[in-house]
Design an enzyme around this catalytic site. Structure first.
Site, PDB file in Angstrom:
ATOM      1  N   LYS A   1       0.845  -1.194   0.000  1.00 38.84           N
ATOM      2  CA  LYS A   1       0.000   0.000   0.000  1.00 38.84           C
ATOM      3  C   LYS A   1       0.877   1.239   0.000  1.00 38.84           C
ATOM      4  O   LYS A   1       2.066   1.210   0.355  1.00 38.84           O
ATOM      5  CB  LYS A   1      -0.934   0.015   1.210  1.00 38.84           C
ATOM      6  CG  LYS A   1      -0.220  -0.029   2.580  1.00 38.84           C
ATOM      7  CD  LYS A   1       0.337   1.290   3.056  1.00 38.84           C
ATOM      8  CE  LYS A   1       1.045   1.181   4.391  1.00 38.84           C
ATOM      9  NZ  LYS A   1       1.740   2.446   4.777  1.00 38.84           N
TER      10      LYS A   1
ATOM     11  N   PRO B   1       9.980  -4.487   0.211  1.00 38.87           N
ATOM     12  CA  PRO B   1      11.036  -4.074   1.140  1.00 38.87           C
ATOM     13  C   PRO B   1      10.495  -3.834   2.542  1.00 38.87           C
ATOM     14  O   PRO B   1       9.374  -3.339   2.716  1.00 38.87           O
ATOM     15  CB  PRO B   1      11.554  -2.771   0.520  1.00 38.87           C
ATOM     16  CG  PRO B   1      11.116  -2.799  -0.907  1.00 38.87           C
ATOM     17  CD  PRO B   1       9.832  -3.561  -0.927  1.00 38.87           C
TER      18      PRO B   1
ATOM     19  N   GLY C   1      10.783  -1.901   6.259  1.00 38.55           N
ATOM     20  CA  GLY C   1      11.171  -0.557   6.672  1.00 38.55           C
ATOM     21  C   GLY C   1      10.982   0.466   5.585  1.00 38.55           C
ATOM     22  O   GLY C   1      11.690   1.475   5.529  1.00 38.55           O
ATOM     23  N   ALA C   2       9.988   0.232   4.709  1.00 41.53           N
ATOM     24  CA  ALA C   2       9.765   1.112   3.566  1.00 41.53           C
ATOM     25  C   ALA C   2       8.443   1.860   3.647  1.00 41.53           C
ATOM     26  O   ALA C   2       8.157   2.707   2.811  1.00 41.53           O
ATOM     27  CB  ALA C   2       9.819   0.309   2.267  1.00 41.53           C
TER      28      ALA C   2
ATOM     29  N   LEU D   1       5.511   0.411   3.250  1.00 42.72           N
ATOM     30  CA  LEU D   1       4.623  -0.189   2.257  1.00 42.72           C
ATOM     31  C   LEU D   1       3.681  -1.232   2.850  1.00 42.72           C
ATOM     32  O   LEU D   1       2.810  -1.750   2.150  1.00 42.72           O
ATOM     33  CB  LEU D   1       5.447  -0.827   1.134  1.00 42.72           C
ATOM     34  CG  LEU D   1       6.275   0.153   0.301  1.00 42.72           C
ATOM     35  CD1 LEU D   1       7.217  -0.605  -0.628  1.00 42.72           C
ATOM     36  CD2 LEU D   1       5.366   1.070  -0.509  1.00 42.72           C
TER      37      LEU D   1
ATOM     38  N   GLY E   1       4.237  -4.317   3.909  1.00 38.90           N
ATOM     39  CA  GLY E   1       4.389  -5.682   3.422  1.00 38.90           C
ATOM     40  C   GLY E   1       4.070  -6.739   4.457  1.00 38.90           C
ATOM     41  O   GLY E   1       3.359  -7.710   4.175  1.00 38.90           O
ATOM     42  N   GLY E   2       4.574  -6.561   5.665  1.00 30.03           N
ATOM     43  CA  GLY E   2       4.296  -7.523   6.726  1.00 30.03           C
ATOM     44  C   GLY E   2       2.824  -7.577   7.074  1.00 30.03           C
ATOM     45  O   GLY E   2       2.264  -8.650   7.327  1.00 30.03           O
ATOM     46  N   SER E   3       2.182  -6.414   7.063  1.00 25.90           N
ATOM     47  CA  SER E   3       0.749  -6.351   7.344  1.00 25.90           C
ATOM     48  C   SER E   3      -0.050  -7.053   6.255  1.00 25.90           C
ATOM     49  O   SER E   3      -1.036  -7.744   6.528  1.00 25.90           O
ATOM     50  CB  SER E   3       0.303  -4.887   7.452  1.00 25.90           C
ATOM     51  OG  SER E   3       0.929  -4.249   8.550  1.00 25.90           O
ATOM     52  N   SER E   4       0.379  -6.880   5.014  1.00 21.51           N
ATOM     53  CA  SER E   4      -0.286  -7.550   3.901  1.00 21.51           C
ATOM     54  C   SER E   4      -0.137  -9.057   4.008  1.00 21.51           C
ATOM     55  O   SER E   4      -1.082  -9.813   3.739  1.00 21.51           O
ATOM     56  CB  SER E   4       0.293  -7.051   2.574  1.00 21.51           C
ATOM     57  OG  SER E   4      -0.354  -7.646   1.480  1.00 21.51           O
TER      58      SER E   4
ATOM     59  N   ASP F   1      -1.890  -1.357  10.155  1.00 19.41           N
ATOM     60  CA  ASP F   1      -2.064  -1.421   8.702  1.00 19.41           C
ATOM     61  C   ASP F   1      -2.756  -2.690   8.225  1.00 19.41           C
ATOM     62  O   ASP F   1      -3.142  -2.782   7.052  1.00 19.41           O
ATOM     63  CB  ASP F   1      -0.696  -1.327   7.999  1.00 19.41           C
ATOM     64  CG  ASP F   1      -0.087   0.060   8.070  1.00 19.41           C
ATOM     65  OD1 ASP F   1      -0.779   0.991   8.515  1.00 19.41           O
ATOM     66  OD2 ASP F   1       1.085   0.203   7.688  1.00 19.41           O
TER      67      ASP F   1
END
Length: 295
Positions: free
Chosen positions: A12, A96, A98-99, A101, A103-106, A142
């Site tokens: 996101k 990535p 720490g970006a 975005l 990613g971990g939440s997704s 997130d």
């Protein structure tokens, strides 16, 4: 032998992010607009097996282990429902860390969706979306928006979601991901110390919530809707992220913004050719970039 299932977990960007204060539980109250992207994306390879429990591995050994949000999502869902199928999960990590975005939440949201669908298919009672969002909110601010899967205004700590229709038809997005890791915990602490201690932020015009309630479609005009409370403190500590935003703006972007607590920066372009040119330039300079045609 059970066949593996591949789950795509996108990312996101935040088109708008205002930190409104700190709640009694220590979480920060936010007002933010999430816009989901299909790329870059992680892939969860899920292989059902006999028994119960999850065995988790990751292509990035630093993200392996029981603290990964995928494992926490599985455990939390199992505790809430009693449904704990035996699965082996391998996470192909591309988004990535720490970006900013998500990613971990997704990844966590993809696991929750998989478990809920599997529960229904096996005859178990699945959860209502509101209940699933409650579980997601307990994992991270997130996570809920990835269950919704569409642009949304989020308030509270991110768990109060309202779908919004944002018109970016014809725009091209360039997402630039520098080789910089920004800690979200550090960003909040820095914000509290250096910005929140001053007078509360003042945003010109009526607040975003009121505008979204009055309009169905919110076209972007000259980037006026783009805002991120984190930029001041993050740019001060990581000037290379600020320079990346300036590169996008000086090469034709209608607007540009750091997403989340950083470090990724995106630019919105009316001209696809200008977007491709700046992507090519950033690629040559060693910055990982992605291009998406919106609308």
């Amino acid at each position: 032998m059970h066949e593996a299932i591949r789950l795509k977990a996108g990312c996101k960007i935040n088109l708008w992010l205002v930190i409104k204060g700190v709640l009694e539980n220590g979480y920060h109250e936010l007002e933010t607009v999430f816009y989901p992207l299909s790329d870059p994306h992680d892939t969860l390879v899920v292989t059902p097996r006999e028994g119960q429990g999850i065995v988790f591995t990751c292509s990035d050994s630093a993200l392996d282990g029981q603290d990964n949000l995928v494992v926490r999502a599985y455990t939390t869902y199992a505790e809430a429902t009693g449904f704990a199928p035996g699965i082996d999960v391998y996470l192909e990590k591309v988004v990535p860390t720490g970006a900013g975005l998500g990613g971990g939440s997704s990844d966590a949201a993809a696991m929750l969706r998989y478990l809920d669908q599997s529960a229904r298919q096996s005859g178990e009672k699945g959860l209502a979306l509101d209940a699933l969002i409650d579980i997601a909110a307990g994992l991270g601010a997130d996570v809920p928006v990835f269950l919704l899967g569409k642009p949304a205004l989020a308030t509270g700590i991110g768990e109060k979601l309202v779908s919004v229709a944002i018109d970016m038809t014809g725009m091209t997005l360039v997402l630039a991901c520098p080789d910089v890791h920004v800690s979200t915990a550090w960003a909040y602490k820095a914000y509290d110390e250096h910005v929140a201690s001053r007078e509360a932020e003042k945003i010109d015009d009526e607040d975003l919530t009121s505008r979204l309630r009055r309009h169905t479609h919110m076209p972007f005009q000259n980037g006026v809707m783009l805002y991120n409370s984190f930029e001041e403190v993050v740019f001060s500590q990581y000037p290379e992220i600020c320079r990346l935003k300036e590169i996008l703006l000086t090469n034709g972007a209608l607007g540009a913004l750091m997403t989340g607590s950083g470090a990724a920066v995106f630019g919105l372009f009316h001209q696809a050719e200008a977007a491709r040119n700046v992507k090519c330039s950033l690629d040559k300079s060693g910055i990982r970039t992605y291009l998406a045609h919106l609308g």
